[in-house]
Design an enzyme around this catalytic site. Sequence first.
Site, mmCIF file in Angstrom:
data_model
loop_
_atom_site.group_PDB
_atom_site.id
_atom_site.type_symbol
_atom_site.label_atom_id
_atom_site.label_comp_id
_atom_site.label_asym_id
_atom_site.label_seq_id
_atom_site.Cartn_x
_atom_site.Cartn_y
_atom_site.Cartn_z
ATOM 1 C CG ASP A 28 -2.174 0.848 0.995
ATOM 2 O OD1 ASP A 28 -3.212 0.609 1.622
ATOM 3 O OD2 ASP A 28 -2.098 1.782 0.154
HETATM 4 C C1 GLC Z 1 -4.346 4.377 -0.129
HETATM 5 C C2 GLC Z 1 -5.217 3.203 0.241
HETATM 6 C C3 GLC Z 1 -5.279 2.155 -0.826
HETATM 7 C C4 GLC Z 1 -5.169 2.816 -2.188
HETATM 8 C C5 GLC Z 1 -3.769 3.366 -2.291
HETATM 9 C C6 GLC Z 1 -3.523 4.084 -3.633
HETATM 10 O O1 GLC Z 1 -3.671 4.841 0.999
HETATM 11 O O2 GLC Z 1 -4.958 2.547 1.477
HETATM 12 O O3 GLC Z 1 -6.523 1.442 -0.660
HETATM 13 O O4 GLC Z 1 -5.412 1.874 -3.216
HETATM 14 O O5 GLC Z 1 -3.454 4.246 -1.217
HETATM 15 O O6 GLC Z 1 -4.331 5.215 -3.707
#
Ligand code: GLC
Length: 748
Positions: free
Chosen positions: A284
């Site tokens: 993430d």
């Molecule tokens: C965010 C979220 C994740 C998302 C990623 C990209 O912090 O936790 O679900 O897909 O970053 O935006």
Amino acid sequence: MKQTRTLCLAACLALALSCGAPKTDSTIGASPEVERRVEKILAQMTLSEKIGQMNQVSAGGDVSNYTDALRKGQIGSILNEVDPVKINEYQRICVEESRLGIPLLVARDVIHGYHTVFPIPLGLAATFDPDLVEQGARVAALEATAQGVRWTFSPMLDIARDPRWGRIAEGSGEDTYLDTRMAEAMVRGYQGRQLDTTSMAACIKHFVGYGAAEGGRDYNSTYLTERQLRNVYLPPFQAAVEAGAMTLMTSFNDNDGVPSTGNTFVVKDVLRGEWGFDGLVVTDWNSMGEMINHGFGVDRKDVARKALQAGVDMDMMTYGFLSHLEELVKTGAVKESDIDNAVRNILRVKVRLGLFEHPYVDVEAGAAVQYAPDHLASAQRSAEESAILLKNDGVLPLKADAVRNILVTGPMADAPHDQLGTWAFDGEKSHTVTPLKALEARFPGKVTYVPGLRYSREKRDAFPDVVAAARRADVVLVFLGEEAILSGEAHSLADLNLKGSQSELLAALKATGKPVVATVMAGRPLTVERDLPNCGAMLYAFHPGTMGGPALANLLFGDVNPSGKTPITFLRTVGQAPLYYCHNMTGRPYNGETLIDDIGMEAGQTSLGNTSYYLDYGAYPLFPFGYGLSYTQFTYSDIALDRTSYGADDCITVSLTLANTGEYDGTEVVQVYVRDLVGSITRPVKELKAFERVSLKAGESRKLELQIPVSSLAFYGLDGVKKVEPGDFQLWVAGDSASGEPVPFTVK
Ligand code: GLC
């Protein structure tokens, strides 16, 4: 009418799929030809180029900012660029100006629609309609891939049982089986049943247990045992892998002390080892770097090593791989073979998506796909099916020919941005049809609009303007809830009551004596017990998306009969959290004991029920999982099992007669729950094992049969082995998780 529309819609979408979308050279799943191509590319790569593929960058601004890195092959994927002209330029630099011409994986959070925004995933779950949800994901893929986005960070499979958690909006609620069915549907919708250039790689997230954040506070620690992981939180991910999910994202949380991005057990042992996942694992956003905050690594080099060794392939925005892997290889701290495996997983996705043959999009053709009529129709039908009728004293459905003056009020009546809900990055409020706009279009000259409150948190002492307008109206339609910003990531709430003076507005409307219908739009189940007495009916719409207005108008005026069911338990008060239907029995199950108002003076310590409950709120929810009313009534009768005893390899056939005894055609979600009475470990009081949407005309009854494989009753028991344990069971068939009578059976 509805049946015909559905068929037409499906035909349109099928047509969109079949015409001209070039097939890629592989179906979902392992392919020798794909592996050959992957190995051929890998063999040509330098260590630096391999590491470059493992680096994902959030784009934005001028492409020229990245030209040098792209030419050197230091970026394998970008996210957050959605201008097709720029995406084509990114791809052109990679394909034509880098040494090996490896195209980028272009990613975006397409969570519940791209330009055409569907209800938030919690609302989609409320439809209990996997086919419709698959159709919606297909629409999202058609729109997004047409503009160059080939990877979405969806579906989110996080089971959540605490509505204080803002991201409950993004998942399918509290139940493993419902989550599993939705997961499979969204993976198939995004990727398509056959890979082609309209396929958008799904990303199942957040692996794993993120929704169990202690206190419902986002990013907080979780403490799930391996058994709880295997019996509740992992099954949806496993089903999604089996459905062909091409990628997976690790979660921010530490579970039992180990951050997921460095958790070898779940990523390498379970996902890769047990399930044979051959897709791409991405972190993430900076979750690799956050392992330093967790106290799980000393610096970026340390956490980069731990992530790679846990089985992570791609780093989102820590730059840990790009900055440190080359040195880690040279010092022998990591093996280049681990990097090779990561790059294989990345290249495999790119080959299977056909990016080498089709890296570019037709900008003009892509624009024409956006907001196509059948896309909007699919979004509207999803919004119609996702709304849940929580209360109706008979005021609904409204009779269109009986109203001369409709008062529309409330902060969510005309909120085109907020109606889209959280994670609707590419939804354009200019395309949103709000309830106000839909009602004004349908009843020209008959709608009076007095907002009452400009937004959900506004405070007012009185509402003379609204009250005066209500006195002149035949019916009051008040739209309440929470703005999109009050749900979603990092937006947990400790108080789930309607914010600001919304409840006071409702009470003021009630006092006028006019018929009041409340519609709530929110990203979670709010605690609305105190508001229910102040409205004749309450319709609950989890942020319904672009077409929420026409959908709600159709529901309020009976063109569509509500069929949504609660995918999450509605609490009486936030203090009950977490409270969910599939809880364990405990040694002292609650059975309606004395509540605080009935306690006498000087009551003796043991005078109350010594069971698991709250003196002030008991232990029953406001609305249970699977609950939702209709304008008609359904009765269940002749419930029977084909046998009273089964073997582990048998299939249970439950038969019943469902009757629509009311005066409206309607759709019921028939639900089947099972309880394992005694096990090597304690088991939930009941678990959903099957459901089916059944449409019946007024007065129609139908004999139904649903199948439940005995194997679906298997669980990981005390010995850590997944199996069905012989013994006594109970089965319910009902319209929600709190209704029906148990039917016994045994497994030998
Ligand atoms: C965010 C979220 C994740 C998302 C990623 C990209 O912090 O936790 O679900 O897909 O970053 O935006």
